[in-house]
Design a protein around this motif. Structure first.
Motif, mmCIF file in Angstrom:
data_model
loop_
_atom_site.group_PDB
_atom_site.id
_atom_site.type_symbol
_atom_site.label_atom_id
_atom_site.label_comp_id
_atom_site.label_asym_id
_atom_site.label_seq_id
_atom_site.Cartn_x
_atom_site.Cartn_y
_atom_site.Cartn_z
ATOM 1 N N TYR A 262 12.497 6.775 2.245
ATOM 2 C CA TYR A 262 11.894 5.793 3.138
ATOM 3 C C TYR A 262 12.720 5.733 4.408
ATOM 4 C CZ TYR A 262 9.576 1.467 4.591
ATOM 5 O OH TYR A 262 8.842 0.522 5.261
ATOM 6 N N ARG A 264 12.939 4.181 7.960
ATOM 7 C CA ARG A 264 12.334 3.070 8.687
ATOM 8 C C ARG A 264 11.855 3.471 10.076
ATOM 9 N NH1 ARG A 264 16.541 -1.735 8.009
ATOM 10 N NH2 ARG A 264 17.964 -0.045 7.498
ATOM 11 N N HIS A 269 7.979 5.169 6.686
ATOM 12 C CA HIS A 269 7.759 3.800 7.171
ATOM 13 C C HIS A 269 6.275 3.559 7.400
ATOM 14 C CE1 HIS A 269 8.081 0.246 9.787
ATOM 15 N NE2 HIS A 269 7.284 0.900 10.613
ATOM 16 N N THR A 273 3.717 1.450 4.843
ATOM 17 C CA THR A 273 3.103 0.275 5.469
ATOM 18 C C THR A 273 1.587 0.372 5.434
ATOM 19 O OG1 THR A 273 5.002 0.029 6.951
ATOM 20 C CG2 THR A 273 2.972 -1.097 7.572
ATOM 21 N N MET A 295 9.239 -1.422 0.152
ATOM 22 C CA MET A 295 9.754 -1.776 1.468
ATOM 23 C C MET A 295 10.992 -2.656 1.357
ATOM 24 S SD MET A 295 6.407 -2.279 3.922
ATOM 25 C CE MET A 295 5.510 -3.376 2.843
ATOM 26 N N GLU A 300 13.714 -2.526 4.415
ATOM 27 C CA GLU A 300 12.835 -2.804 5.544
ATOM 28 C C GLU A 300 13.084 -4.225 6.054
ATOM 29 O OE1 GLU A 300 11.140 -2.252 8.391
ATOM 30 O OE2 GLU A 300 10.022 -0.745 7.239
#
Length: 467
Positions: A262, A264, A269, A273, A295, A300
């Motif tokens: 992951y 960001r 990201h 999302t 997340m 996140e």
């Protein structure tokens, strides 16, 4: 709290100074790597600028200009304990640490009495570090006031909660509140590099693979202490294997946690999302919670997550369940007040509410349709009877003439042209029959029949819109 330097309750050992704990090779890596001066502190530029309260507290050449009490407010792992240690080290002060979870009024008074005796007999100042000061009751905070007022101790208190809500006003008025910001990526990279290379750290015995570094930063979530603790565990695991490099697999095994893919700032990201939003829209509550968990675990920004939840409440649910937006906004505010990890709880509630609610996107589709007409140049004029009639000369232009005040008519609704001439009869809002919007749909139909009688028959002013 990294280490109980002053244990309250039972046979309390004598307080230890900073140097005794900081040079112990058996101490945790996060303790060994603690900065020894303000110059070694990374980040917190605003709190450490020249002339700041912390700078004045460390500068011992003129005690008259130094603040007597400082409250450090910030997320976990941003350096609150570290800054307290640096303050204690300056001027060879005694450092005493108490936890608000364990200490009572009696213990606080004992600490203060010892500090007064030390100051009177040997002239040595005491820095009293109170961790989690927001957990102190009013009476416990009151017990600190005389020592702060008379400077028997230099109080450095730390809190992760807003001190303006959790610390009593008399103590606040005698203190300087410093807000510590989450450490930036470059700051955390500096801390990792120091820990890998310096003798008090890992002494260059291991290197850190790029994917392991990324995973370490994600798992740490901006918490410097957590990052160094995880690095230490991974280093021990790598050395047991005889490896000279810490890779992502070793890190994941050492901290018993998956090294999530992951980034960001990259594809993960946006992909996660997107899946998160589409799962809420598609009413798959379990998938939505999964992506929420990914997340959160990847570090996140919870404020970003909260903003997406608020948007979804209005974009995906809207008038089908108007309370969804209220829950989402409340969750966003709760995240701002609570921080993490507690903020995950209201986020979960809001996500479950949105995912399980009836869905409608009719409101924002209506606005998009209206925007399209405006961009196409439609509806430029405003009917004369709706124009502002308050300024001098407006009535001579016919502004407001013939306007019918809705509250003077049955049910507060009256037949009247509101739309520009070229948009009379245009329907933008097409409510669904989902959830509460079914009621709204019936009401919109009734209102249009009353307000626009020319579109659907004679005016029926006595017809009551459904509630």
């Amino acid at each position: 709290m990294d280490e109980d330097l002053f244990s309250l309750g039972g046979d309390a050992p004598a307080p230890r100074t900073l140097s005794e704990g900081n040079r112990d090779h058996r101490a945790p890596l996060a303790v060994r790597m603690r900065p020894r001066s303000l110059d070694e502190v990374v980040g917190q530029h605003a709190a450490l600028e020249p002339g700041s309260p912390l700078r004045r507290l460390v500068a011992t050449d003129d005690d008259r200009t130094a603040p007597s009490s400082v409250i450090l407010w910030g997320p976990p792992g941003t350096g609150k304990t570290t800054l307290a240690y640096v303050v204690a080290q300056s001027g060879d002060r005694e450092f005493v640490e108490v936890s608000a979870v364990l200490a009572g009024v009696k213990e606080i008074r004992d600490v203060v009495d010892r500090a007064r005796t030390r100051l009177r007999t040997v002239g040595r100042e005491t820095v009293l570090f109170v961790d989690e000061v927001h957990r102190f009751s009013k009476s416990q905070q009151d017990a600190l006031l005389p020592s702060v007022e008379n400077r028997w101790v230099t109080l450095v208190a730390a809190t992760t909660e807003n001190p303006y809500f959790s610390v009593i006003s008399p103590l606040l008025s005698r203190s300087i509140v410093l807000t510590l910001e989450p450490l930036e990526r470059k700051d955390l990279d500096t801390l990792i590099d120091r820990a890998l290379t310096e003798e008090r750290g890992l002494g260059g015995a291991l290197t850190l693979a790029d994917d392991a570094r990324e995973a370490l930063l994600r798992l740490g979530g901006g918490d410097a202490r957590k990052i160094l603790t995880s690095l230490e565990a991974a280093a021990a695991a790598a050395l047991m294997k005889g490896a000279d490099e810490i890779d992502a697999a070793t890190l994941a095994q050492a901290v018993n946690r998956a090294a999530l893919r992951y980034d960001r700032a990259g594809d993960q990201h946006y992909d996660v999302t997107s899946a998160f939003i589409k799962s809420m829209r598609g009413s798959d509550v379990d998938a939505a919670l999964h992506y929420l968990a990914r997340m959160i675990e990847a570090g996140e920004d919870p404020r970003f997550i909260a903003r997406r939840v608020v948007i979804a409440a209005s974009e995906e649910v809207s008038m089908a369940d108007p309370s969804a937006l209220q829950v989402a906004v409340a969750a966003m505010q709760a995240v701002q007040m609570l921080g993490m990890p507690e903020g995950r709880i209201p986020l979960a509630q809001a996500v479950v509410h949105i995912a399980t609610a009836p869905k409608s996107n009719a409101s924002y589709k209506a606005l998009d349709a209206a925007i399209a007409d405006v961009r196409a140049g439609k509806g430029q004029g405003v009917p004369a009877h709706l124009r502002d009639a308050h300024y001098s000369g407006a009535k001579s232009l016919g502004h407001g003439e013939g306007y019918r005040y809705a509250h003077d008519h049955p049910h507060g609704v009256v037949a009247q042209q509101y739309a520009p001439d070229d948009l009379v009869g245009t329907d933008y809002y097409h409510p669904t029959t989902h959830g509460r919007e079914e009621i709204t749909s019936r009401r919109v139909e009734a209102l249009r029949r009353i307000v626009r009688p020319g579109d659907s028959g004679p005016e029926r002013p006595t017809e009551q819109p459904p509630r």
